[in-house]
Design an enzyme around this catalytic site. Sequence first.
Site, PDB file in Angstrom:
ATOM      1  N   ALA A  49      -0.508  23.689  63.588  1.00 52.73           N
ATOM      2  CA  ALA A  49       0.553  22.684  63.496  1.00 52.73           C
ATOM      3  C   ALA A  49       0.016  21.416  64.132  1.00 52.73           C
ATOM      4  CB  ALA A  49       1.802  23.182  64.205  1.00 52.73           C
ATOM      5  N   VAL A  50      -0.672  20.630  63.337  1.00 52.03           N
ATOM      6  CA  VAL A  50      -1.353  19.435  63.823  1.00 52.03           C
ATOM      7  C   VAL A  50      -0.595  18.204  63.331  1.00 52.03           C
ATOM      8  CG1 VAL A  50      -3.531  18.144  63.712  1.00 52.03           C
ATOM      9  CG2 VAL A  50      -3.568  20.646  63.834  1.00 52.03           C
ATOM     10  N   GLY A  51      -0.466  17.208  64.226  1.00 51.01           N
ATOM     11  CA  GLY A  51       0.237  15.967  63.854  1.00 51.01           C
ATOM     12  C   GLY A  51       1.699  16.251  63.604  1.00 51.01           C
TER      13      GLY A  51
ATOM     14  N   TYR B 182       3.157  18.004  61.464  1.00 50.16           N
ATOM     15  CA  TYR B 182       3.533  19.345  61.021  1.00 50.16           C
ATOM     16  C   TYR B 182       4.167  20.154  62.150  1.00 50.16           C
ATOM     17  CZ  TYR B 182       1.269  19.064  56.435  1.00 50.16           C
ATOM     18  OH  TYR B 182       0.936  18.730  55.153  1.00 50.16           O
TER      19      TYR B 182
ATOM     20  N   ASP C 274       3.905  25.598  56.879  1.00 48.70           N
ATOM     21  CA  ASP C 274       5.038  25.084  56.090  1.00 48.70           C
ATOM     22  C   ASP C 274       5.697  26.201  55.269  1.00 48.70           C
ATOM     23  OD1 ASP C 274       2.700  25.249  54.563  1.00 48.70           O
ATOM     24  OD2 ASP C 274       3.252  23.548  53.274  1.00 48.70           O
TER      25      ASP C 274
ATOM     26  N   ALA D 173       1.824  32.135  43.825  1.00 52.42           N
ATOM     27  CA  ALA D 173       3.079  32.255  43.064  1.00 52.42           C
ATOM     28  C   ALA D 173       3.054  31.480  41.748  1.00 52.42           C
ATOM     29  CB  ALA D 173       4.234  31.772  43.936  1.00 52.42           C
TER      30      ALA D 173
ATOM     31  N   GLU E 194      -8.999  26.317  49.991  1.00 55.38           N
ATOM     32  CA  GLU E 194      -8.515  27.304  49.008  1.00 55.38           C
ATOM     33  C   GLU E 194      -9.581  27.604  47.949  1.00 55.38           C
ATOM     34  OE1 GLU E 194      -4.267  28.006  47.858  1.00 55.38           O
ATOM     35  OE2 GLU E 194      -4.928  26.763  46.175  1.00 55.38           O
TER      36      GLU E 194
ATOM     37  N   ASP F 237       7.907  30.471  46.047  1.00 56.99           N
ATOM     38  CA  ASP F 237       8.536  29.144  46.038  1.00 56.99           C
ATOM     39  C   ASP F 237       9.795  29.205  45.175  1.00 56.99           C
ATOM     40  OD1 ASP F 237       9.214  26.523  46.137  1.00 56.99           O
ATOM     41  OD2 ASP F 237       7.485  25.775  45.005  1.00 56.99           O
TER      42      ASP F 237
ATOM     43  N   LYS G 164       7.997  20.549  50.809  1.00 52.22           N
ATOM     44  CA  LYS G 164       6.818  19.704  51.077  1.00 52.22           C
ATOM     45  C   LYS G 164       7.289  18.274  51.302  1.00 52.22           C
ATOM     46  CE  LYS G 164       3.695  22.842  49.567  1.00 52.22           C
ATOM     47  NZ  LYS G 164       2.791  23.472  50.502  1.00 52.22           N
TER      48      LYS G 164
END
Length: 305
Positions: free
Chosen positions: A75-77, A79, A167, A188, A255, A278, A297
Amino acid sequence: MRCFQKIKCTLKCLLWVPAALCALYFTRPSMQSRTDVQTCTTWKAPILWEGMFDPEVYDQNHKKEGTSVALTVFAVGRYLDEYLETFLNSSEHHFMVGLPVSYYVFTDMPEKVLHIHLGPQRTLKMIKVQRHSRWQDISMMRMKAISDVIESDIRHHSTHVFCFDVDQVFTGRFGSEALGDSVALLHAYYYHLPKIFYTYDRNPKSKAYMENGDFYYHAAVFGGSWKSVKSLAEGCYQNIMEDKQNNVEALWHDESHLNKYLWLHKPSRVLSPEYCWDTHIGYRSDIQVTRLLWAPKQYDKLRTL
Ligand code: UDP
Ligand code: MN
Protein backbone atom coordinates in the site's frame (compact mmCIF):
# COMPACT_ATOMS: atom_id res chain seq x y z
CA MET A 1 -34.44 -74.99 2.67
CA ARG A 2 -32.47 -73.70 -0.33
CA CYS A 3 -34.98 -70.92 -0.74
CA PHE A 4 -34.59 -69.91 2.91
CA GLN A 5 -30.80 -69.73 2.47
CA LYS A 6 -31.24 -67.57 -0.62
CA ILE A 7 -33.41 -65.12 1.32
CA LYS A 8 -30.91 -65.09 4.18
CA CYS A 9 -28.11 -64.36 1.75
CA THR A 10 -30.06 -61.55 0.03
CA LEU A 11 -30.86 -59.98 3.40
CA LYS A 12 -27.21 -60.17 4.39
CA CYS A 13 -26.23 -58.42 1.16
CA LEU A 14 -28.86 -55.75 1.68
CA LEU A 15 -27.48 -55.07 5.13
CA TRP A 16 -24.14 -54.20 3.54
CA VAL A 17 -25.68 -51.40 1.44
CA PRO A 18 -26.17 -48.83 4.24
CA ALA A 19 -22.83 -49.83 5.76
CA ALA A 20 -21.08 -49.30 2.42
CA LEU A 21 -22.88 -45.97 1.86
CA CYS A 22 -21.85 -44.86 5.30
CA ALA A 23 -18.22 -45.78 4.69
CA LEU A 24 -18.32 -43.97 1.34
CA TYR A 25 -19.72 -40.85 3.00
CA PHE A 26 -17.03 -40.65 5.64
CA THR A 27 -14.11 -41.50 3.40
CA ARG A 28 -15.29 -39.51 0.40
CA PRO A 29 -12.55 -37.63 -1.41
CA SER A 30 -12.40 -33.91 -0.73
CA MET A 31 -12.53 -33.19 -4.47
CA GLN A 32 -16.00 -33.53 -5.94
CA SER A 33 -17.07 -32.77 -9.47
CA ARG A 34 -18.44 -29.82 -11.37
CA THR A 35 -19.50 -30.55 -14.91
CA ASP A 36 -20.04 -26.96 -16.16
CA VAL A 37 -16.43 -25.82 -15.80
CA GLN A 38 -12.87 -27.04 -16.35
CA THR A 39 -11.74 -28.56 -13.04
CA CYS A 40 -8.33 -29.91 -14.02
CA THR A 41 -5.41 -28.64 -16.10
CA THR A 42 -3.72 -30.77 -18.78
CA TRP A 43 -0.86 -31.37 -16.28
CA LYS A 44 -3.41 -32.65 -13.72
CA ALA A 45 -3.46 -29.67 -11.35
CA PRO A 46 -6.90 -29.04 -9.83
CA ILE A 47 -8.78 -25.86 -10.75
CA LEU A 48 -10.78 -24.95 -7.66
CA TRP A 49 -14.48 -24.14 -7.95
CA GLU A 50 -17.23 -23.99 -5.36
CA GLY A 51 -18.79 -27.42 -4.85
CA MET A 52 -15.56 -29.32 -5.53
CA PHE A 53 -14.23 -29.53 -2.01
CA ASP A 54 -15.15 -29.94 1.63
CA PRO A 55 -13.71 -26.91 3.46
CA GLU A 56 -13.66 -28.71 6.79
CA VAL A 57 -11.54 -31.58 5.51
CA TYR A 58 -8.96 -29.08 4.24
CA ASP A 59 -8.99 -27.05 7.46
CA GLN A 60 -8.55 -30.12 9.66
CA ASN A 61 -5.69 -31.48 7.54
CA HIS A 62 -3.84 -28.16 7.49
CA LYS A 63 -4.26 -27.69 11.23
CA LYS A 64 -2.88 -31.20 11.77
CA GLU A 65 0.07 -30.46 9.48
CA GLY A 66 0.84 -27.20 11.30
CA THR A 67 0.32 -24.97 8.24
CA SER A 68 0.83 -21.23 8.77
CA VAL A 69 0.33 -18.55 6.14
CA ALA A 70 2.04 -15.25 5.40
CA LEU A 71 0.14 -12.62 3.41
CA THR A 72 2.03 -9.85 1.62
CA VAL A 73 0.31 -6.68 0.48
CA PHE A 74 1.61 -3.33 -0.79
CA ALA A 75 0.00 0.00 0.00
CA VAL A 76 2.27 2.71 -1.34
CA GLY A 77 1.28 6.37 -1.77
CA ARG A 78 -2.43 7.00 -2.00
CA TYR A 79 -3.28 3.30 -2.12
CA LEU A 80 -2.79 3.16 1.65
CA ASP A 81 -5.64 5.51 2.62
CA GLU A 82 -7.88 4.30 -0.14
CA TYR A 83 -7.75 0.53 0.24
CA LEU A 84 -5.62 -0.93 3.04
CA GLU A 85 -7.99 -0.92 6.01
CA THR A 86 -10.90 -2.36 4.05
CA PHE A 87 -8.63 -5.03 2.61
CA LEU A 88 -7.25 -6.08 6.01
CA ASN A 89 -10.55 -5.90 7.90
CA SER A 90 -12.23 -8.08 5.28
CA SER A 91 -9.27 -10.46 5.31
CA GLU A 92 -9.72 -10.92 9.06
CA HIS A 93 -13.18 -12.31 8.34
CA HIS A 94 -12.39 -14.53 5.37
CA PHE A 95 -8.70 -15.27 4.74
CA MET A 96 -7.43 -18.59 6.17
CA VAL A 97 -9.66 -18.32 9.24
CA GLY A 98 -8.53 -20.86 11.86
CA LEU A 99 -4.89 -20.96 10.71
CA PRO A 100 -2.04 -18.76 11.96
CA VAL A 101 -1.68 -15.76 9.61
CA SER A 102 1.14 -13.18 9.49
CA TYR A 103 0.49 -10.02 7.50
CA TYR A 104 3.40 -8.21 5.88
CA VAL A 105 2.29 -4.72 4.84
CA PHE A 106 4.74 -2.85 2.61
CA THR A 107 4.31 0.89 2.60
CA ASP A 108 6.22 4.14 2.31
CA MET A 109 4.36 5.44 5.40
CA PRO A 110 4.68 2.76 8.13
CA GLU A 111 3.92 5.38 10.80
CA LYS A 112 0.27 5.64 9.68
CA VAL A 113 -2.07 4.22 12.31
CA LEU A 114 -4.30 1.39 11.18
CA HIS A 115 -7.57 0.42 12.83
CA ILE A 116 -7.48 -3.33 12.46
CA HIS A 117 -8.61 -5.74 15.15
CA LEU A 118 -6.58 -8.89 14.65
CA GLY A 119 -7.91 -12.29 15.68
CA PRO A 120 -5.94 -14.80 17.78
CA GLN A 121 -2.82 -16.25 16.09
CA ARG A 122 -2.82 -13.35 13.62
CA THR A 123 -0.02 -10.77 13.54
CA LEU A 124 0.91 -7.78 11.37
CA LYS A 125 4.26 -6.25 10.44
CA MET A 126 4.70 -2.98 8.58
CA ILE A 127 7.74 -2.80 6.32
CA LYS A 128 9.01 0.45 4.87
CA VAL A 129 9.66 0.54 1.15
CA GLN A 130 10.78 3.23 -1.21
CA ARG A 131 8.09 4.98 -3.21
CA HIS A 132 9.05 4.63 -6.86
CA SER A 133 7.86 7.55 -8.93
CA ARG A 134 6.26 5.42 -11.67
CA TRP A 135 3.30 3.21 -10.72
CA GLN A 136 4.63 0.55 -13.07
CA ASP A 137 7.80 0.36 -10.94
CA ILE A 138 5.83 0.27 -7.68
CA SER A 139 3.98 -2.73 -9.06
CA MET A 140 7.02 -4.52 -10.57
CA MET A 141 9.39 -3.95 -7.66
CA ARG A 142 7.05 -5.89 -5.40
CA MET A 143 8.77 -9.04 -6.69
CA LYS A 144 12.11 -7.98 -5.17
CA ALA A 145 10.56 -7.02 -1.80
CA ILE A 146 8.63 -10.31 -1.66
CA SER A 147 11.69 -12.46 -2.31
CA ASP A 148 13.72 -10.46 0.27
CA VAL A 149 11.12 -10.76 3.04
CA ILE A 150 10.67 -14.48 2.41
CA GLU A 151 14.42 -14.95 2.84
CA SER A 152 14.81 -12.73 5.92
CA ASP A 153 11.60 -13.51 7.80
CA ILE A 154 8.76 -15.55 6.29
CA ARG A 155 10.73 -18.76 5.73
CA HIS A 156 11.37 -18.98 9.48
CA HIS A 157 7.73 -18.52 10.50
CA SER A 158 5.30 -19.61 7.79
CA THR A 159 4.89 -22.65 5.59
CA HIS A 160 2.98 -20.82 2.84
CA VAL A 161 2.77 -17.32 1.34
CA PHE A 162 0.00 -15.50 -0.53
CA CYS A 163 0.68 -12.20 -2.31
CA PHE A 164 -2.19 -9.79 -2.96
CA ASP A 165 -2.95 -6.48 -4.65
CA VAL A 166 -4.47 -4.12 -2.09
CA ASP A 167 -7.36 -2.88 -4.27
CA GLN A 168 -9.63 -5.79 -3.36
CA VAL A 169 -12.12 -6.85 -0.68
CA PHE A 170 -12.72 -10.34 0.71
CA THR A 171 -16.40 -11.26 0.60
CA GLY A 172 -16.35 -15.02 1.15
CA ARG A 173 -14.21 -17.87 2.36
CA PHE A 174 -10.65 -17.76 0.98
CA GLY A 175 -9.46 -20.76 2.93
CA SER A 176 -6.97 -23.58 3.18
CA GLU A 177 -8.35 -25.27 0.04
CA ALA A 178 -6.43 -22.58 -1.86
CA LEU A 179 -3.08 -23.68 -0.42
CA GLY A 180 -0.65 -25.67 -2.53
CA ASP A 181 2.97 -25.72 -3.61
CA SER A 182 2.45 -23.19 -6.40
CA VAL A 183 -0.90 -21.41 -6.75
CA ALA A 184 -2.09 -19.20 -9.61
CA LEU A 185 -5.36 -17.43 -10.32
CA LEU A 186 -7.43 -17.40 -13.53
CA HIS A 187 -8.04 -13.79 -14.60
CA ALA A 188 -11.77 -13.01 -14.41
CA TYR A 189 -11.78 -11.21 -17.78
CA TYR A 190 -9.99 -13.96 -19.73
CA TYR A 191 -11.08 -17.35 -18.42
CA HIS A 192 -13.98 -17.50 -20.88
CA LEU A 193 -12.07 -16.26 -23.89
CA PRO A 194 -10.24 -18.21 -26.60
CA LYS A 195 -6.46 -18.14 -26.19
CA ILE A 196 -5.92 -15.73 -29.09
CA PHE A 197 -7.31 -12.96 -26.86
CA TYR A 198 -4.81 -13.52 -24.04
CA THR A 199 -2.69 -10.39 -23.72
CA TYR A 200 0.72 -12.01 -23.23
CA ASP A 201 3.77 -9.92 -24.00
CA ARG A 202 4.43 -10.30 -27.74
CA ASN A 203 7.62 -8.27 -27.95
CA PRO A 204 10.51 -10.69 -28.65
CA LYS A 205 12.88 -8.17 -27.02
CA SER A 206 11.23 -8.66 -23.60
CA LYS A 207 12.02 -11.55 -21.29
CA ALA A 208 8.26 -11.87 -20.78
CA TYR A 209 7.71 -12.64 -24.48
CA MET A 210 5.56 -15.69 -25.14
CA GLU A 211 3.51 -16.92 -28.09
CA ASN A 212 1.49 -19.65 -26.41
CA GLY A 213 0.36 -20.30 -22.88
CA ASP A 214 -2.00 -22.38 -20.79
CA PHE A 215 -4.20 -19.69 -19.24
CA TYR A 216 -4.09 -15.96 -18.63
CA TYR A 217 -3.20 -15.63 -14.95
CA HIS A 218 -3.96 -12.57 -12.83
CA ALA A 219 -1.07 -11.07 -10.86
CA ALA A 220 -3.41 -9.69 -8.17
CA VAL A 221 -3.19 -13.05 -6.33
CA PHE A 222 -0.50 -15.72 -6.31
CA GLY A 223 0.92 -17.98 -3.66
CA GLY A 224 2.37 -21.29 -2.62
CA SER A 225 5.00 -22.74 -0.33
CA TRP A 226 7.55 -20.10 0.73
CA LYS A 227 10.16 -21.84 -1.39
CA SER A 228 8.22 -21.77 -4.62
CA VAL A 229 6.95 -18.19 -4.12
CA LYS A 230 10.54 -17.11 -3.49
CA SER A 231 11.68 -18.77 -6.74
CA LEU A 232 8.80 -17.18 -8.65
CA ALA A 233 9.46 -13.69 -7.24
CA GLU A 234 13.21 -14.00 -7.90
CA GLY A 235 12.66 -15.31 -11.42
CA CYS A 236 10.26 -12.50 -12.30
CA TYR A 237 12.50 -9.85 -10.71
CA GLN A 238 15.57 -11.02 -12.65
CA ASN A 239 13.65 -10.81 -15.92
CA ILE A 240 12.20 -7.40 -15.03
CA MET A 241 15.74 -6.11 -14.37
CA GLU A 242 17.08 -7.63 -17.57
CA ASP A 243 14.31 -5.87 -19.49
CA LYS A 244 15.24 -2.57 -17.80
CA GLN A 245 18.87 -2.99 -18.90
CA ASN A 246 17.62 -3.54 -22.44
CA ASN A 247 15.23 -0.59 -22.26
CA VAL A 248 12.10 -2.64 -22.67
CA GLU A 249 9.04 -2.97 -20.48
CA ALA A 250 6.61 -5.86 -20.71
CA LEU A 251 3.06 -5.04 -21.79
CA TRP A 252 1.44 -5.70 -18.40
CA HIS A 253 4.57 -5.29 -16.29
CA ASP A 254 4.88 -7.86 -13.46
CA GLU A 255 1.76 -9.68 -14.72
CA SER A 256 3.43 -10.40 -18.08
CA HIS A 257 6.50 -11.79 -16.28
CA LEU A 258 4.29 -13.84 -13.95
CA ASN A 259 2.50 -15.37 -16.94
CA LYS A 260 5.82 -16.26 -18.55
CA TYR A 261 7.15 -17.83 -15.34
CA LEU A 262 3.96 -19.88 -14.84
CA TRP A 263 4.12 -21.11 -18.43
CA LEU A 264 7.62 -22.44 -17.79
CA HIS A 265 6.89 -23.60 -14.19
CA LYS A 266 3.34 -24.95 -14.09
CA PRO A 267 1.32 -24.18 -10.96
CA SER A 268 0.24 -27.16 -8.87
CA ARG A 269 -3.11 -25.56 -8.05
CA VAL A 270 -5.23 -23.10 -9.99
CA LEU A 271 -7.89 -20.84 -8.48
CA SER A 272 -11.07 -20.12 -10.40
CA PRO A 273 -12.12 -16.45 -10.79
CA GLU A 274 -14.34 -16.88 -7.70
CA TYR A 275 -11.10 -16.05 -5.91
CA CYS A 276 -10.86 -12.60 -7.54
CA TRP A 277 -14.04 -11.48 -9.27
CA ASP A 278 -15.11 -8.15 -10.75
CA THR A 279 -18.84 -7.43 -10.39
CA HIS A 280 -18.67 -5.24 -13.53
CA ILE A 281 -18.52 -8.47 -15.54
CA GLY A 282 -22.13 -9.16 -14.54
CA TYR A 283 -23.89 -12.47 -13.95
CA ARG A 284 -22.09 -15.70 -14.84
CA SER A 285 -23.79 -18.99 -14.01
CA ASP A 286 -20.45 -20.67 -13.22
CA ILE A 287 -19.57 -18.14 -10.50
CA GLN A 288 -21.55 -19.55 -7.57
CA VAL A 289 -19.72 -17.59 -4.85
CA THR A 290 -17.45 -14.57 -4.83
CA ARG A 291 -14.59 -14.78 -2.37
CA LEU A 292 -12.59 -11.69 -3.25
CA LEU A 293 -13.88 -8.72 -5.25
CA TRP A 294 -12.11 -5.99 -7.19
CA ALA A 295 -12.49 -2.65 -5.41
CA PRO A 296 -13.35 0.30 -7.66
CA LYS A 297 -10.33 1.52 -9.66
CA GLN A 298 -9.51 5.20 -9.40
CA TYR A 299 -6.39 5.50 -11.50
CA ASP A 300 -6.71 9.29 -12.06
CA LYS A 301 -6.87 9.99 -8.34
CA LEU A 302 -4.46 7.34 -7.03
CA ARG A 303 -1.70 6.81 -9.52
CA THR A 304 1.11 9.33 -9.50
CA LEU A 305 2.35 9.29 -13.10
N1 UDP B 1 0.46 -0.18 -5.70
C1 UDP B 1 0.58 0.74 -4.66
N2 UDP B 1 0.72 2.06 -4.96
C2 UDP B 1 0.70 2.53 -6.25
C3 UDP B 1 0.55 1.60 -7.30
C4 UDP B 1 0.43 0.24 -7.00
O1 UDP B 1 0.60 0.37 -3.49
O2 UDP B 1 0.80 3.75 -6.44
C5 UDP B 1 0.36 -1.62 -5.37
C6 UDP B 1 -1.01 -1.97 -4.78
O3 UDP B 1 -0.90 -3.07 -3.93
C7 UDP B 1 -1.79 -2.32 -6.02
C8 UDP B 1 -0.74 -3.08 -6.82
O4 UDP B 1 0.50 -2.38 -6.56
O5 UDP B 1 -2.95 -3.08 -5.74
C9 UDP B 1 -0.95 -3.17 -8.34
O6 UDP B 1 -1.37 -1.95 -8.87
P1 UDP B 1 -2.87 -1.73 -9.37
O7 UDP B 1 -3.79 -2.39 -8.41
O8 UDP B 1 -3.08 -0.26 -9.61
O9 UDP B 1 -2.83 -2.51 -10.75
P2 UDP B 1 -4.08 -3.14 -11.51
O10 UDP B 1 -4.75 -4.12 -10.59
O11 UDP B 1 -5.03 -2.01 -11.84
O12 UDP B 1 -3.47 -3.78 -12.71
MN1 MN C 1 -5.03 -4.18 -8.52
